[in-house]
Design a protein around this motif. Sequence first.
Motif, PDB file in Angstrom:
ATOM      1  N   GLY A 145      -6.784  -4.188   8.304  1.00 14.61           N
ATOM      2  CA  GLY A 145      -6.749  -5.124   7.191  1.00 14.61           C
ATOM      3  C   GLY A 145      -7.810  -4.934   6.133  1.00 14.61           C
ATOM      4  N   LEU A 146      -8.574  -3.839   6.187  1.00 12.95           N
ATOM      5  CA  LEU A 146      -9.728  -3.691   5.292  1.00 12.95           C
ATOM      6  C   LEU A 146      -9.368  -3.122   3.925  1.00 12.95           C
ATOM      7  CD1 LEU A 146     -12.437  -2.333   7.759  1.00 12.95           C
ATOM      8  CD2 LEU A 146     -12.281  -4.630   6.785  1.00 12.95           C
ATOM      9  N   VAL A 147      -8.209  -2.489   3.792  1.00 19.54           N
ATOM     10  CA  VAL A 147      -7.828  -1.908   2.508  1.00 19.54           C
ATOM     11  C   VAL A 147      -6.466  -2.454   2.101  1.00 19.54           C
ATOM     12  CG1 VAL A 147      -9.188   0.184   2.889  1.00 19.54           C
ATOM     13  CG2 VAL A 147      -6.778   0.145   3.568  1.00 19.54           C
ATOM     14  N   VAL A 148      -6.028  -2.071   0.912  1.00 22.95           N
ATOM     15  CA  VAL A 148      -4.761  -2.543   0.368  1.00 22.95           C
ATOM     16  C   VAL A 148      -3.645  -2.354   1.387  1.00 22.95           C
ATOM     17  CG1 VAL A 148      -4.488  -0.295  -0.749  1.00 22.95           C
ATOM     18  CG2 VAL A 148      -3.081  -2.185  -1.493  1.00 22.95           C
ATOM     19  N   GLN A 149      -2.769  -3.341   1.488  1.00 23.50           N
ATOM     20  CA  GLN A 149      -1.619  -3.230   2.377  1.00 23.50           C
ATOM     21  C   GLN A 149      -0.524  -2.383   1.740  1.00 23.50           C
ATOM     22  OE1 GLN A 149      -0.068  -6.629   4.749  1.00 23.50           O
ATOM     23  NE2 GLN A 149       1.762  -6.433   3.465  1.00 23.50           N
ATOM     24  N   GLU A 150      -0.263  -2.627   0.449  1.00 21.20           N
ATOM     25  CA  GLU A 150       0.769  -1.883  -0.269  1.00 21.20           C
ATOM     26  C   GLU A 150       0.705  -2.251  -1.738  1.00 21.20           C
ATOM     27  OE1 GLU A 150       4.795  -3.120   0.397  1.00 21.20           O
ATOM     28  OE2 GLU A 150       4.208  -5.186   0.836  1.00 21.20           O
ATOM     29  N   TYR A 151       1.403  -1.464  -2.547  1.00 21.72           N
ATOM     30  CA  TYR A 151       1.708  -1.869  -3.917  1.00 21.72           C
ATOM     31  C   TYR A 151       3.066  -2.564  -3.874  1.00 21.72           C
ATOM     32  CZ  TYR A 151      -1.963   1.404  -5.360  1.00 21.72           C
ATOM     33  OH  TYR A 151      -3.149   2.069  -5.521  1.00 21.72           O
ATOM     34  N   ALA A 152       3.089  -3.821  -4.242  1.00 17.17           N
ATOM     35  CA  ALA A 152       4.322  -4.608  -4.123  1.00 17.17           C
ATOM     36  C   ALA A 152       5.437  -3.978  -4.947  1.00 17.17           C
ATOM     37  CB  ALA A 152       4.067  -6.039  -4.589  1.00 17.17           C
ATOM     38  N   GLY A 153       6.577  -3.773  -4.290  1.00 19.26           N
ATOM     39  CA  GLY A 153       7.743  -3.239  -4.978  1.00 19.26           C
ATOM     40  C   GLY A 153       7.640  -1.788  -5.379  1.00 19.26           C
ATOM     41  N   ASP A 154       6.666  -1.053  -4.828  1.00 20.28           N
ATOM     42  CA  ASP A 154       6.465   0.341  -5.238  1.00 20.28           C
ATOM     43  C   ASP A 154       6.122   1.194  -4.020  1.00 20.28           C
ATOM     44  OD1 ASP A 154       6.034   2.683  -6.585  1.00 20.28           O
ATOM     45  OD2 ASP A 154       4.632   1.842  -8.054  1.00 20.28           O
ATOM     46  N   PRO A 155       7.094   1.411  -3.126  1.00 17.74           N
ATOM     47  CA  PRO A 155       6.796   2.156  -1.897  1.00 17.74           C
ATOM     48  C   PRO A 155       6.408   3.605  -2.149  1.00 17.74           C
ATOM     49  CG  PRO A 155       9.164   1.777  -2.121  1.00 17.74           C
ATOM     50  CD  PRO A 155       8.498   0.951  -3.176  1.00 17.74           C
ATOM     51  N   LEU A 156       6.917   4.237  -3.205  1.00 14.82           N
ATOM     52  CA  LEU A 156       6.576   5.635  -3.456  1.00 14.82           C
ATOM     53  C   LEU A 156       5.106   5.780  -3.844  1.00 14.82           C
ATOM     54  CD1 LEU A 156       9.747   6.926  -5.354  1.00 14.82           C
ATOM     55  CD2 LEU A 156       9.134   7.223  -2.945  1.00 14.82           C
ATOM     56  N   THR A 157       4.620   4.896  -4.711  1.00 21.02           N
ATOM     57  CA  THR A 157       3.207   4.940  -5.090  1.00 21.02           C
ATOM     58  C   THR A 157       2.327   4.603  -3.900  1.00 21.02           C
ATOM     59  OG1 THR A 157       3.761   4.338  -7.369  1.00 21.02           O
ATOM     60  CG2 THR A 157       1.481   4.020  -6.678  1.00 21.02           C
ATOM     61  N   THR A 158       2.773   3.679  -3.065  1.00 13.82           N
ATOM     62  CA  THR A 158       2.021   3.342  -1.848  1.00 13.82           C
ATOM     63  C   THR A 158       1.891   4.569  -0.953  1.00 13.82           C
ATOM     64  OG1 THR A 158       2.842   1.061  -1.930  1.00 13.82           O
ATOM     65  CG2 THR A 158       1.946   1.834   0.161  1.00 13.82           C
ATOM     66  N   ALA A 159       3.007   5.264  -0.735  1.00 15.30           N
ATOM     67  CA  ALA A 159       2.977   6.446   0.131  1.00 15.30           C
ATOM     68  C   ALA A 159       2.094   7.541  -0.451  1.00 15.30           C
ATOM     69  CB  ALA A 159       4.391   6.966   0.347  1.00 15.30           C
ATOM     70  N   GLU A 160       2.148   7.727  -1.751  1.00 12.38           N
ATOM     71  CA  GLU A 160       1.329   8.757  -2.392  1.00 12.38           C
ATOM     72  C   GLU A 160      -0.158   8.424  -2.264  1.00 12.38           C
ATOM     73  OE1 GLU A 160      -0.082  11.976  -4.661  1.00 12.38           O
ATOM     74  OE2 GLU A 160       1.775  11.640  -3.540  1.00 12.38           O
ATOM     75  N   ALA A 161      -0.516   7.162  -2.466  1.00 14.82           N
ATOM     76  CA  ALA A 161      -1.927   6.771  -2.384  1.00 14.82           C
ATOM     77  C   ALA A 161      -2.461   6.901  -0.965  1.00 14.82           C
ATOM     78  CB  ALA A 161      -2.106   5.339  -2.878  1.00 14.82           C
ATOM     79  N   MET A 162      -1.598   6.742   0.042  1.00 19.22           N
ATOM     80  CA  MET A 162      -2.047   6.720   1.429  1.00 19.22           C
ATOM     81  C   MET A 162      -1.630   7.969   2.200  1.00 19.22           C
ATOM     82  SD  MET A 162      -1.486   2.710   2.402  1.00 19.22           S
ATOM     83  CE  MET A 162      -2.364   1.433   1.512  1.00 19.22           C
ATOM     84  N   ARG A 163      -1.406   9.056   1.507  1.00 18.28           N
ATOM     85  CA  ARG A 163      -0.969  10.289   2.163  1.00 18.28           C
ATOM     86  C   ARG A 163      -2.069  10.823   3.088  1.00 18.28           C
ATOM     87  NH1 ARG A 163      -2.493  11.350  -2.986  1.00 18.28           N
ATOM     88  NH2 ARG A 163      -3.918  13.123  -3.331  1.00 18.28           N
ATOM     89  N   ASN A 164      -1.632  11.469   4.139  1.00 15.48           N
ATOM     90  CA  ASN A 164      -2.532  12.119   5.104  1.00 15.48           C
ATOM     91  C   ASN A 164      -3.554  11.151   5.706  1.00 15.48           C
ATOM     92  OD1 ASN A 164      -1.255  14.597   4.691  1.00 15.48           O
ATOM     93  ND2 ASN A 164      -2.625  15.136   3.004  1.00 15.48           N
ATOM     94  N   LEU A 165      -3.142   9.889   5.833  1.00 18.26           N
ATOM     95  CA  LEU A 165      -3.960   8.860   6.485  1.00 18.26           C
ATOM     96  C   LEU A 165      -5.252   8.560   5.738  1.00 18.26           C
ATOM     97  CD1 LEU A 165      -3.522   9.885  10.237  1.00 18.26           C
ATOM     98  CD2 LEU A 165      -2.179   8.263   8.887  1.00 18.26           C
ATOM     99  N   TRP A 166      -5.307   8.897   4.450  1.00 14.76           N
ATOM    100  CA  TRP A 166      -6.430   8.533   3.599  1.00 14.76           C
ATOM    101  C   TRP A 166      -5.916   7.639   2.471  1.00 14.76           C
ATOM    102  CZ3 TRP A 166     -11.343   9.430   4.798  1.00 14.76           C
ATOM    103  CH2 TRP A 166     -11.683  10.525   5.614  1.00 14.76           C
ATOM    104  N   LEU A 167      -6.700   6.637   2.102  1.00 13.79           N
ATOM    105  CA  LEU A 167      -6.440   5.900   0.865  1.00 13.79           C
ATOM    106  C   LEU A 167      -7.150   6.639  -0.261  1.00 13.79           C
ATOM    107  CD1 LEU A 167      -5.501   3.568  -0.914  1.00 13.79           C
ATOM    108  CD2 LEU A 167      -7.514   2.268  -0.166  1.00 13.79           C
ATOM    109  N   HIS A 168      -6.371   7.217  -1.156  1.00 20.57           N
ATOM    110  CA  HIS A 168      -6.919   7.996  -2.270  1.00 20.57           C
ATOM    111  C   HIS A 168      -7.215   7.054  -3.434  1.00 20.57           C
ATOM    112  CE1 HIS A 168      -4.862  10.928   0.247  1.00 20.57           C
ATOM    113  NE2 HIS A 168      -5.580  11.881  -0.334  1.00 20.57           N
TER     114      HIS A 168
END
Length: 626
Positions: A426-449
């Motif tokens: 729970g320490l970082v953003v859960q998601e970008y609401a309504g934007d799963p592709l941007t969420t996946a891109e930001a959290m690729r390879n188990l890092w929050l970019h």
Amino acid sequence: MTTPSSTGATGGAAFLDTLAAELAVDGEPVTEALDAWSVRTPLRVFIHYGEHGLDLSYAEARRATDTIAGNLEAVGVRRGDRVVVHCRSPYAAALWMFGIWKAGAVFCPIDPELSGELLLQQLGTINPQLIVTERACLPGLEIVRRHLPYAPRITVHDSVGVPPPHGFPEIPYARFLARALPPQIGAGPDDVAAILHTPGNTGRPKAVVQRHRWIAQSTFLLRRLTTPDDVIYSDLPMHTVYGAFAGVARAAWTGATVTLWDRFHPGEFWGRITAAGASTAVLTDAAIPWLTSAPERREDAANPLSKVWLHPLPPTHADFARRFGVDFVVAAYGQIESGMPVAAVVEELAEGAGTPPPLQRGLTHEQVVRVCAHYRVPVVPGHAVPRKGLLGGPLPFLDVAVLDEHDSRVPPGTVGELAVRPHLAGLVVQEYAGDPLTTAEAMRNLWLHTGDAVVRGEDGLIHFVDRVQDRIRMRGENISAYHIEDLVNQHPDITLCGVFGVPNGRGDGSSDDDIVLYVEPDPGKLLDPEALHAWCAQSLPPYMRPAHVRVLVRMPRTPNHRVEKHRLRRHFLGLPDPAGPLVEQQRPTFPAPRAALPSGSDGFNAFGPAGLTAIPPALPPGSGGR
């Protein structure tokens, strides 16, 4: 100087268990802390609303927020429902924030200055169950209502008399004033607390879904440096993390008083600080030039402000601290997605050399250093901060890394992207609401970019370099728009500037970008783009000189006073701007110099009124000296 470990290690599972326990003891969510302080110190002022001279005690705040929560339940708002708060009053927004959380709902503040397409986009992404607004905002809401998939219910917190006409189903505000008990929902740290939008510096704002533990993590260091004796000053909007969380929520967690104002006012700032006895504040770097431009007075340092988070840390921090007697400055990386993963405390002045002892509140110098040592926060002497951009060292909640384009860690001294991994849920953003592709891109390879380019020194301290997408390609290398802006801002007649790159369009196969510079002149000053070209030719190395210069009457800013570069790009490319057109300053026209007089003796030089800037003759437009 204390420095972080080179790996950013936290000390293992036992240390993390201790941190998790501390979060629980503090109260997760923050409503638990508010209620606890209402019992321990019921008469202490929780909120002082400076605009109207209102004081609200902790006991009164508990009753008011309980009442809001109970009535939200009564009108059908359930756990997880989204409630938009769209009003200018930070006092009203603060009470509704806590009431919404006590009802188990999600606090969704929206900038009250938004209108048209931007307002429609944010409302459409959130899909609220209820909108809390005020009379002045109703016309803007009514314009977008017909374009929403459905009309959410609204309530108007300042409804006196006949409100402006609208087509929303309305709940009379009196319905939320009837005494009620809050629902027993048992919200936890992993429950969604808020949806806030990114500032939109570089593109369309994204809706960031945050959990209660995110708020706890992002404010943790600030809370540890705050005591019940402190008074927190805040004039930052409640739709930002700085106003809502670093200001109001921090006060509720620590039992302190927060003094709220609708907006920043440089002429009234120090009077407000002194009258409130404010000892700590969050200031953006945009506020510093306004405060330091006032004529110096012998009594400048005779004020109670001793601890300030300057975001980001400006190059003039030491001068600001010396002039106004600020003992400590917090330098940190603060982001709506990652919270505060990196920070340092800058000890600007020795004990007794800053805030006058009779005005001192909160932790002493020794206590600040001891807190920082316990949580492994670097403490850096002010004179040892060599350049702009200090962010600090990793804080214990997150694994912090500087990565290359393949998500491999880079060695010290190499520029890479700042990325984080949470050590607790729970320490970082859960998601970008309504934007799963941007969420996946930001959290690729188990890092929050984070999207920010940084460099870690051999001492473990991290410095900001630029936004990754603001890197400009030149001579086969990346250069920093941030660095160019830092240099251009040294021009004596520029208030603010923004730099970005565009493809050169020369068709010669070169991958170099053209540098575009937008500036806003100081009030009352006129700037000639050709003259500014010439100044850049004199002041900047060739590879940093702009090919294109535009002078605006006012730069587009986010609520956090950051330049909205995506709007500058649209203006440069001739594209329509949903937020409204940007206005260029008309070119100044000056009479030809009289040959019989020496240059400048008639009050004019090549660039306008004498005293603006003395630089060589202007280069042809677009040449940039390259």
